[in-house]
Design a protein around this motif. Structure first.
Motif, short mmCIF file in Angstrom:
data_model
loop_
_atom_site.label_atom_id
_atom_site.label_comp_id
_atom_site.label_asym_id
_atom_site.label_seq_id
_atom_site.Cartn_x
_atom_site.Cartn_y
_atom_site.Cartn_z
N ALA A 11 85.38 28.03 48.77
CA ALA A 11 85.64 28.55 50.12
C ALA A 11 84.65 28.01 51.14
O ALA A 11 83.56 27.55 50.80
CB ALA A 11 85.57 30.08 50.10
N ILE A 12 85.03 28.08 52.39
CA ILE A 12 84.05 28.00 53.48
C ILE A 12 83.36 29.35 53.52
O ILE A 12 84.01 30.40 53.51
CB ILE A 12 84.74 27.70 54.82
N LEU A 13 82.05 29.35 53.54
CA LEU A 13 81.27 30.59 53.59
C LEU A 13 80.68 30.76 54.99
O LEU A 13 79.96 29.89 55.48
CB LEU A 13 80.16 30.57 52.54
N LEU A 14 81.03 31.86 55.61
CA LEU A 14 80.59 32.19 56.97
C LEU A 14 79.61 33.34 56.92
O LEU A 14 79.83 34.32 56.21
CB LEU A 14 81.77 32.60 57.84
N VAL A 15 78.52 33.24 57.68
CA VAL A 15 77.59 34.35 57.86
C VAL A 15 77.58 34.70 59.34
O VAL A 15 77.26 33.85 60.18
CB VAL A 15 76.16 33.99 57.40
N ILE A 16 77.95 35.92 59.68
CA ILE A 16 77.93 36.35 61.07
C ILE A 16 76.66 37.16 61.31
O ILE A 16 76.34 38.07 60.54
CB ILE A 16 79.20 37.15 61.44
N ALA A 17 75.88 36.78 62.32
CA ALA A 17 74.55 37.36 62.47
C ALA A 17 74.07 37.28 63.91
O ALA A 17 74.58 36.50 64.72
CB ALA A 17 73.56 36.61 61.57
N LYS A 18 73.06 38.10 64.19
CA LYS A 18 72.33 38.03 65.44
C LYS A 18 71.00 37.33 65.21
O LYS A 18 70.41 37.43 64.12
CB LYS A 18 72.04 39.43 66.00
N GLN A 55 73.35 28.87 47.47
CA GLN A 55 73.44 28.79 46.02
C GLN A 55 74.88 28.84 45.51
O GLN A 55 75.14 28.49 44.35
CB GLN A 55 72.65 29.95 45.38
N ALA A 56 75.81 29.26 46.35
CA ALA A 56 77.20 29.42 45.93
C ALA A 56 78.00 28.14 46.17
O ALA A 56 77.70 27.37 47.10
CB ALA A 56 77.85 30.57 46.70
N PRO A 57 79.02 27.89 45.35
CA PRO A 57 79.90 26.74 45.63
C PRO A 57 80.63 26.96 46.95
O PRO A 57 81.10 28.06 47.23
CB PRO A 57 80.86 26.73 44.45
N ALA A 58 80.72 25.93 47.76
CA ALA A 58 81.35 26.06 49.08
C ALA A 58 81.76 24.70 49.60
O ALA A 58 81.12 23.68 49.31
CB ALA A 58 80.40 26.72 50.07
N ARG A 59 82.85 24.68 50.37
CA ARG A 59 83.24 23.45 51.07
C ARG A 59 82.36 23.23 52.28
O ARG A 59 82.09 22.09 52.67
CB ARG A 59 84.70 23.54 51.55
N ARG A 60 81.91 24.32 52.86
CA ARG A 60 81.09 24.26 54.07
C ARG A 60 80.40 25.60 54.21
O ARG A 60 80.93 26.63 53.79
CB ARG A 60 81.98 23.98 55.30
N ARG A 61 79.21 25.60 54.80
CA ARG A 61 78.45 26.83 55.02
C ARG A 61 78.14 26.92 56.51
O ARG A 61 77.55 26.00 57.07
CB ARG A 61 77.17 26.83 54.18
N VAL A 62 78.52 28.06 57.12
CA VAL A 62 78.47 28.17 58.57
C VAL A 62 77.79 29.47 58.97
O VAL A 62 78.15 30.55 58.49
CB VAL A 62 79.89 28.14 59.19
N LEU A 63 76.81 29.39 59.88
CA LEU A 63 76.20 30.56 60.49
C LEU A 63 76.85 30.77 61.85
O LEU A 63 76.76 29.90 62.73
CB LEU A 63 74.69 30.37 60.64
N VAL A 64 77.51 31.90 62.02
CA VAL A 64 78.17 32.25 63.28
C VAL A 64 77.17 33.13 64.02
O VAL A 64 77.05 34.33 63.75
CB VAL A 64 79.50 32.97 63.04
N LEU A 65 76.46 32.55 64.96
CA LEU A 65 75.22 33.16 65.47
C LEU A 65 75.34 33.64 66.91
O LEU A 65 75.82 32.92 67.79
CB LEU A 65 74.09 32.13 65.36
#
Length: 218
Positions: A11-18, A55-65
């Motif tokens: 998956a694409i892994l998204l992190v939504i954060a401030k 550390q996780a398998p991912a197609r892409r890693r995105v910080l939604v900041l």
């Protein structure tokens, strides 16, 4: 007629954060913590979350900041700005940064999460993934087809003890097969922070920050 079938695989892994700046994050921790201490805990939680994502398998890693990146941002994470509006709108907009493959979004309030908790996302044949939180919210939301997020996340009331149940019900009512991820505790209050730190893996920045505050008499 061409029928669109969602892709499978990592998956694409998204992190939504401030941005973890004093006075902007973890305000429910003050008191007993100062705004600076609350921001330090938020930064540690975000750093641990990003580490798990790496550390996780991912197609892409995105910080939604919401805010600006800082020295806490590791290599290998793309940064995109959050959308406007309520949290439901911002969650829906976050999935707009994804292609047609599976995608999973997590927050910054569960530093105890580990890569193995969502390693199967995108590979297990489900249409959606849902990670409930102990306070009635949720810590993870994913779709095999991220285009579904716009209709299924918008309008869900956030920050209530029914948010998670309402969100999951929407997924089921839309006919999606849902994989339930483990229940995790969010860090919202000082009591949450103590409990979550005790669940963190060795080497956790969040646990180390909590320990340093305890040693300082906080």
């Amino acid at each position: 007629m061409n029928v669109r079938h969602p892709a499978t695989g990592p998956a694409i892994l998204l992190v939504i954060a401030k941005e973890p700046a004093p006075g902007r994050v973890k305000t429910r921790l003050t008191p007993p913590y100062t705004p600076q201490e609350a921001a330090a805990l938020a930064e540690a939680a975000l750093a641990d979350t990003l580490h798990a994502v790496l550390q996780a398998p991912a197609r892409r890693r995105v910080l939604v900041l919401d805010g600006a990146p800082g020295p806490w941002l590791p290599p290998g994470i793309d940064v995109v700005p959050q959308g406007s509006g309520g949290l439901d709108e911002r969650i829906a907009a976050a999935f707009g940064h994804c292609d047609c493959g599976p995608a999973l979004l997590v927050g910054m309030d569960t530093p105890q999460l580990t890569a193995d908790l969502f390693a199967a996302v995108g590979r297990d044949g489900h249409d959606a993934w849902f990670g409930p939180a102990t306070d009635g919210g949720f810590w993870a939301l994913g779709f095999a087809d991220p285009a579904r997020a716009a209709a299924l996340a918008r309008g869900v009331p956030m920050s209530t003890d029914r948010s998670g149940a309402i969100q999951r019900c929407r997924l089921v009512e839309a006919g999606l097969s849902v994989s339930d991820l483990p229940v995790l505790r969010d860090v919202d209050t000082a009591a949450d922070a103590v409990a979550v730190a005790a669940c963190c893996a060795p080497g956790s920045r969040f646990a180390a920050t909590m320990n340093s505050l305890a040693e300082a008499g906080r």
